[in-house]
Motif scaffolding. Structure first.
Motif, short mmCIF file in Angstrom:
data_model
loop_
_atom_site.label_atom_id
_atom_site.label_comp_id
_atom_site.label_asym_id
_atom_site.label_seq_id
_atom_site.Cartn_x
_atom_site.Cartn_y
_atom_site.Cartn_z
N ALA A 1 -31.43 9.46 -57.67
CA ALA A 1 -32.10 10.76 -57.73
C ALA A 1 -31.12 11.92 -57.66
N TYR A 2 -29.92 11.68 -57.15
CA TYR A 2 -28.94 12.75 -56.96
C TYR A 2 -27.71 12.58 -57.84
N ARG A 3 -27.62 11.50 -58.58
CA ARG A 3 -26.39 11.15 -59.28
C ARG A 3 -25.92 12.23 -60.25
N GLY A 4 -26.85 12.81 -61.02
CA GLY A 4 -26.48 13.81 -62.01
C GLY A 4 -25.85 15.03 -61.40
N ARG A 5 -26.51 15.65 -60.43
CA ARG A 5 -26.00 16.89 -59.85
C ARG A 5 -24.70 16.65 -59.08
N VAL A 6 -24.63 15.51 -58.36
CA VAL A 6 -23.42 15.22 -57.59
C VAL A 6 -22.23 15.03 -58.52
N ASP A 7 -22.43 14.27 -59.58
CA ASP A 7 -21.35 14.05 -60.56
C ASP A 7 -20.88 15.37 -61.16
N LEU A 8 -21.81 16.21 -61.53
CA LEU A 8 -21.45 17.48 -62.15
C LEU A 8 -20.69 18.38 -61.18
N ILE A 9 -21.17 18.47 -59.95
CA ILE A 9 -20.53 19.36 -58.99
C ILE A 9 -19.14 18.84 -58.63
N ILE A 10 -19.01 17.51 -58.49
CA ILE A 10 -17.70 16.95 -58.16
C ILE A 10 -16.72 17.20 -59.29
N ASN A 11 -17.11 16.90 -60.52
CA ASN A 11 -16.22 17.16 -61.65
C ASN A 11 -15.96 18.65 -61.83
N GLY A 12 -16.97 19.46 -61.50
CA GLY A 12 -16.81 20.91 -61.59
C GLY A 12 -15.91 21.48 -60.51
N SER A 13 -15.69 20.71 -59.43
CA SER A 13 -14.83 21.21 -58.36
C SER A 13 -13.38 21.39 -58.81
N PHE A 14 -13.06 20.84 -59.97
CA PHE A 14 -11.77 21.14 -60.63
C PHE A 14 -11.51 22.64 -60.58
N TRP A 15 -12.57 23.41 -60.74
CA TRP A 15 -12.40 24.87 -60.86
C TRP A 15 -12.22 25.56 -59.53
N LEU A 16 -12.57 24.89 -58.43
CA LEU A 16 -12.19 25.43 -57.12
C LEU A 16 -10.67 25.35 -56.99
N GLY A 17 -10.12 24.23 -57.47
CA GLY A 17 -8.66 24.11 -57.50
C GLY A 17 -8.04 25.15 -58.40
N ALA A 18 -8.73 25.45 -59.51
CA ALA A 18 -8.22 26.46 -60.44
C ALA A 18 -8.18 27.83 -59.78
N VAL A 19 -9.22 28.14 -58.98
CA VAL A 19 -9.23 29.41 -58.25
C VAL A 19 -8.04 29.45 -57.30
N GLY A 20 -7.88 28.35 -56.54
CA GLY A 20 -6.76 28.28 -55.61
C GLY A 20 -5.42 28.37 -56.32
N GLY A 21 -5.31 27.70 -57.48
CA GLY A 21 -4.07 27.74 -58.24
C GLY A 21 -3.77 29.14 -58.75
N SER A 22 -4.82 29.84 -59.17
CA SER A 22 -4.64 31.21 -59.68
C SER A 22 -4.14 32.13 -58.57
N LEU A 23 -4.79 32.07 -57.42
CA LEU A 23 -4.40 32.94 -56.31
C LEU A 23 -3.04 32.54 -55.76
N LEU A 24 -2.80 31.22 -55.74
CA LEU A 24 -1.50 30.74 -55.26
C LEU A 24 -0.38 31.21 -56.18
N SER A 25 -0.64 31.22 -57.48
CA SER A 25 0.40 31.64 -58.42
C SER A 25 0.74 33.12 -58.26
N ILE A 26 -0.26 33.90 -57.84
CA ILE A 26 0.00 35.33 -57.60
C ILE A 26 1.04 35.50 -56.51
N VAL A 27 0.88 34.72 -55.45
CA VAL A 27 1.84 34.78 -54.34
C VAL A 27 3.17 34.19 -54.76
N ALA A 28 3.11 33.04 -55.45
CA ALA A 28 4.35 32.35 -55.85
C ALA A 28 5.18 33.17 -56.82
N LEU A 29 4.53 33.98 -57.66
CA LEU A 29 5.25 34.77 -58.65
C LEU A 29 5.73 36.12 -58.11
N ASN A 30 5.39 36.42 -56.88
CA ASN A 30 5.80 37.69 -56.27
C ASN A 30 7.24 37.55 -55.76
#
Length: 507
Positions: free
Chosen positions: A155-184
């Motif tokens: 009953a939950y497989r679809g939403r859980v799979d999507l959110i987990i695979n979509g969590s890639f973009w939480l890393g992308a947010v972190g990577g974007s903000l981290l690169s701002i600091v790293a490039l300073n």
């Protein structure tokens, strides 16, 4: 009991899959999501950081004699190539030796390769360990998605799979903000900041590795491979924890399945399953992966270059823009995920692919007309990727649930590798060439190619997508080891357990 000790060759009737599927959502399921799903955050961090630091790495004093085009083109293609090879290599081993063994090994490979990327002293070293980092991540896709689908209730497989695979973009947010600091350069020297971003990825992988130790092997995999006692112990333990949390007995499982236990299936059986027995489903999987792989691997690797080349955005500021579109990407699966379990797979998969393709065509037209600024282009990409992200995540969900259990990891690996090789390797190479020309028409063409492939995949899904919502994996695709019916000669065994709400199995 080890795999070598497994008692295969028996016919077993069990209700273990039904017992897993009828479980209500609980704290135990959250441990699975955290232990297995968080690795996509690392993948998002990796891809985003490399895209955002491309300009800095190509500058004198970075410590590497490398050009921006080599980073967004060759290095990106090597990372994806490594992921494709890794998916196929580790995918086969995942089906043969188990989900847990492989999702531990592949994370260690990723961790080591990322740490060694941080100490790159030459271009060839950087390229080599970008490939090996992808090699580890590719294995994660196969091992993790198969394990998640086999442990999460239907009953939950679809939403859980999507959110987990979509969590890639939480890393992308972190990577974007981290690169701002790293490039300073006021904080870190040019040859230090980018190294620290990779080192942080390795540290986070180590933390995930420690958490992942507590995730069990898939009871479904154990059952088919003759390790039914272990499967029974794991499921009984899960049921006890859920009942204690909910304070009431669980519902009685409604179905059983009879299987002929065996250690493995041959490549010939896998090929027959994909290209003969489930030919239409294979066309669906291939179409979905090509569309999303080209769109994401081609465009996101070069987003920072577009901002700096066409809109004169300073290198150190590109991370802010990417963080915005990354948030839009994560919101797609987060807000639309439930609809894949309620409205249904076919409507949602085809709808997200078609909408994202149409919106991207519109973005390409506005870009061609010169009507966009850095801010409005980012807003357009947010709209496109809100739907595209849900669609891309559903590609992984689709191929992980529509093929028999014995081929699940290999199926994920095959379609990921094939689709990503077509779109993910050629995409960055082509897109790097197009954006480096500095011509608007060339970048518009790249947008249009990505949009066209997404629309085409959406049309395929409209006709071929499987109505898998809220259905057991064994109902969607009968296991290759499943018997036609319970054998009359079978004897009473222990695979069903004696828990309240469960019925005994025969072995």
């Amino acid at each position: 009991m080890s795999t070598a000790e497994a008692d295969t060759g028996r016919t077993v009737t069990t209700n273990i899959p039904a017992r897993l599927d009828r479980l209500p959502w609980s704290r135990w399921h959250w441990t699975i999501v955290i232990g297995l799903g968080t690795v996509w955050i690392l993948d998002g961090l990796e891809v985003t950081v490399v895209g955002n630091i491309a300009s800095r790495l190509s500058e004198p004093g970075s410590g590497l004699p490398i050009t921006s085009g080599q980073i967004t083109g060759l290095a990106a293609a090597l990372y994806v190539a490594g992921a494709c090879v890794g998916a196929l290599f580790w995918g086969r081993l995942t089906d043969r030796f188990g989900r847990k063994k492989l999702f531990m090994i592949t994370l260690v490979v990723y961790l080591a390769a990322t740490a060694l990327t941080a100490v790159s002293f030459s271009t060839w070293w950087f390229f080599a360990f970008r490939f090996l980092t992808g090699f580890g991540i590719g294995g994660e896709y196969a091992a993790i998605n198969s394990a998640i689908d086999e442990l999460i209730p239907a009953a939950y497989r679809g939403r859980v799979d999507l959110i987990i695979n979509g969590s890639f973009w939480l890393g992308a947010v972190g990577g974007s903000l981290l690169s701002i600091v790293a490039l300073n350069t006021d904080i870190f020297a040019k040859d230090v900041g980018w190294r620290l971003t990779f080192a942080l990825g390795a540290v986070l992988a180590l933390v995930i590795l420690l958490v992942r130790r507590h995730v069990p092997e898939s009871p479904r995999w154990l059952l088919i491979h003759g390790r039914d006692r272990e499967a029974e112990e794991i499921v009984t333990s899960i049921e006890e924890r859920v009942e204690a949390e909910k304070g009431e007995p669980l519902d009685r499982p409604q179905s059983e399945i009879t299987i002929n236990q065996r250690h493995s299936v041959t490549f010939r059986e896998i090929a027959r399953t994909l290209f003969t027995d489930y030919r239409k489903r294979s066309v669906l999987g291939f179409s979905l992966f090509i569309g999303q792989a080209f769109l994401y691997n081609a465009i996101t690797f070069g987003f920072g270059a577009i901002l700096t080349k066409f809109f004169d955005v300073p290198t150190g500021d590109t991370g802010y823009y990417f963080a915005v579109i990354a948030i839009g990407n994560f919101c797609g699966p987060l807000l639309l995920g439930k609809l894949f379990d309620t409205v249904g797979r076919r409507v949602m998969i085809s709808g997200t692919y078609l909408l994202s393709g149409i919106l991207l065509f519109g973005t390409a037209w506005l870009f061609d007309q010169g009507s966009l600024s850095a801010g409005t282009l980012t807003a357009c990409w947010c709209a496109v990727l809100f739907f595209a992200s849900a669609g891309a995540s559903s590609a992984y969900l689709t191929v992980s649930e529509i093929f028999p259990m014995e081929t699940r990891a290999m199926s994920i690996a095959f379609f990921y590798a094939l689709g990503t090789a077509a779109g993910g390797i050629s995409g960055p190479l082509l897109f790097a060439d197009l954006t480096n020309t500095g011509k608007v028409a060339d970048t518009v063409l790249a947008f249009q190619i990505g949009a066209g492939l997404m629309v085409a995949a959406g049309l395929v899904a409209a006709f071929l997508a499987v109505r898998a919502e809220r259905r057991s994996l064994e109902d969607i695709a009968k296991p290759l080891t499943a018997a036609a019916s319970s054998a009359a000669s079978s004897v009473r065994g222990k695979t069903g357990g004696s828990k309240p709400g469960s019925s005994p199995a025969t072995a």
